[in-house]
Design an enzyme around this catalytic site. Structure first.
Site, short mmCIF file in Angstrom:
data_model
loop_
_atom_site.label_atom_id
_atom_site.label_comp_id
_atom_site.label_asym_id
_atom_site.label_seq_id
_atom_site.Cartn_x
_atom_site.Cartn_y
_atom_site.Cartn_z
N ASP A 190 -6.79 -14.95 -2.06
CA ASP A 190 -7.94 -15.17 -1.19
C ASP A 190 -8.13 -13.94 -0.32
OD1 ASP A 190 -10.01 -16.69 0.10
OD2 ASP A 190 -8.65 -16.91 1.79
N GLU A 274 -11.09 -14.88 -5.94
CA GLU A 274 -12.35 -15.37 -5.45
C GLU A 274 -13.41 -14.33 -5.82
OE1 GLU A 274 -13.66 -16.81 -0.98
OE2 GLU A 274 -11.98 -15.47 -1.28
N CYS A 326 -8.39 -29.75 0.82
CA CYS A 326 -6.95 -29.85 1.04
C CYS A 326 -6.25 -29.57 -0.29
CB CYS A 326 -6.58 -31.25 1.55
SG CYS A 326 -4.81 -31.56 1.49
N CYS A 329 -3.93 -32.86 -1.46
CA CYS A 329 -4.48 -34.10 -2.01
C CYS A 329 -5.89 -33.94 -2.59
CB CYS A 329 -4.48 -35.21 -0.95
SG CYS A 329 -5.68 -34.95 0.37
N CYS A 345 -4.70 -32.10 7.28
CA CYS A 345 -5.57 -32.93 6.45
C CYS A 345 -5.57 -34.36 6.99
CB CYS A 345 -5.09 -32.91 5.00
SG CYS A 345 -5.98 -34.07 3.94
N CYS A 348 -4.05 -36.88 3.97
CA CYS A 348 -2.64 -36.92 3.58
C CYS A 348 -1.70 -36.37 4.64
CB CYS A 348 -2.43 -36.20 2.25
SG CYS A 348 -2.49 -34.40 2.40
N ASP A 355 -5.76 -19.58 5.21
CA ASP A 355 -5.87 -18.64 4.10
C ASP A 355 -4.99 -19.02 2.92
OD1 ASP A 355 -7.72 -17.20 5.51
OD2 ASP A 355 -6.27 -15.76 6.31
ZN LIG Z 1 -4.78 -33.75 2.04
#
Ligand SMILES: [Zn+2]
Length: 382
Positions: A190, A274, A326, A329, A345, A348, A355
């Site tokens: 990234d 990316e 995320c 999850c 998150c 989860c 990053d």
């Molecule tokens: Zn999550």
């Protein structure tokens, strides 16, 4: 595959003079060829490549206006003719939709004021002599700084003079590199905000400090240039200083990108990055930022080296919201302001570095795209 190997060359004043003539003649032939094609198209006449070449090289040499074309190597003129042909074709095919990808602009006429002057020679116009000098037809044997070995006999060479008045030989060589031994590692990369890049394994690539130093020197030289009177000798001198400072920045950046990209391709079987669509960014203010400008060069190098050494390279679509998902999850957590470096998150409870999380998502998305592509190939062959 074909690769370019570039070296600094040091022509003597006499050779520089001869090169200047060659640049001039190549420019005239390029422009004449372009004009001939445009005129023919406007008149509804079809001109073959041989017709154009006869008109702007062979026949032109016999006219008093173009008789000086005979002073330079004819291979230079023929290649200039070919360059014009390619520029015209690319544009035409792009217009008619035959050429996919980014739109190609209408070919531009070359000017003596262009900061980059170049000629191209094929095998019959150059050779590398036993004394390690580069023989250029009608120019002579030129000193080369061989910074690395050529992997094989080059098929063509361009001699380039840049804005800083430096000369380069850029060879095209066919390489048959053996693929690197396979390894298990894969990585997503990234583009970092405060650093150059962040990898999905948590590794951070810092932007080297010397970029900033070199940039400062460049800025100073540019300011000095803007203070000089137009048309003055001092302005011309200041312009060369800017070009030299600029060349230093470019060289340092290129060198650094080579080192980083080689390490990444060596250490990983598959690399996912990316796609920032840098040509689009280049038109915005963002391009002024050092690492943005370096990102396109870096990813091109990774792509080239991956192909060369049998590694997988996939660009992930730039509209993929890699910083909002995320990576644990898969929940889309919504946009986050740039100031948010770390977040948890809601679904989860995983805590993410912004990053690294994005790099992990790029890894996953690239991997899916790659497997998809493999699957497609399999079903086609059934
Ligand atoms: Zn999550």
């Amino acid at each position: 595959m074909q690769l370019r190997y570039q070296y600094r060359v040091y022509p003597t004043p006499g050779q520089q003079n001869m090169l200047a003539r060659s640049f001039g003649c190549a420019r005239v032939v390029f422009n004449d060829a372009l004009r001939a094609r445009q005129d023919a198209y406007a008149a509804g006449v079809t001109l073959s490549d041989t017709d154009v070449q006869k008109q702007v090289v062979t026949a032109a040499k016999k006219t008093p206006q173009r008789v000086w074309l005979s002073e330079v190597a004819s291979v230079v003129l023929i290649q200039a003719c070919q360059d014009a042909r390619r520029a015209y074709r690319n544009w035409f095919d792009s217009l008619t939709g035959k050429r996919k990808g980014r739109k190609v602009g209408a070919p531009r006429f070359r000017s003596r004021k262009d900061t980059r002057q170049a000629i191209r020679l094929t095998r019959n116009g150059f050779s590398i002599r036993g004394n390690r000098k580069l023989y250029i037809a009608k120019v002579g044997e030129v000193e080369v700084a061989w910074s690395r070995e050529l992997p094989s006999v080059p098929s063509s060479v361009s001699i380039i003079k840049d804005a800083a008045g430096r000369y380069f030989a850029s060879f095209v060589v066919e390489t048959t590199d053996d693929p690197l031994p396979e390894c298990d590692a894969e990585v997503g990369i990234d583009l970092g905000l405060t650093t150059f890049a962040v990898l999905s394994d948590g590794k951070v690539i810092e932007s080297p400090k010397f970029f900033r130093q070199a940039e400062r020197r460049l800025k100073k030289a540019q300011q000095a240039l803007s203070r000089k009177d137009k048309g003055s000798k001092n302005r011309a001198k200041a312009r060369i200083r800017v070009a030299k400072a600029y060349a230093k920045v470019t060289d340092a950046r290129k060198d650094w990108a080579h080192k980083q990209s080689t390490a990444i391709v060596r250490e990983n079987q598959a690399v996912f990055v990316e796609d920032l669509c840098v040509t689009g960014l280049a038109r915005t203010r963002l391009a002024k930022s050092v690492h943005d400008a370096g990102w396109g060069m870096f990813t091109r190098m990774v792509e080239e080296k991956a192909a060369r050494y049998g590694r997988v390279f996939v660009k992930v679509d730039r509209f993929y919201p890699s910083s909002q998902i995320c990576s644990t999850c898969g929940v889309l957590d919504g946009p986050k302001p740039l100031s948010v470096r770390e977040w948890q998150c809601a679904a989860c409870g995983a805590v993410h570095d912004r990053d690294v999380n994005a790099a992990k998502n790029i890894h996953a998305a690239g991997r899916a795209e790659w497997l998809n592509a493999c699957g497609g190939a399999v079903s086609l062959s059934v």
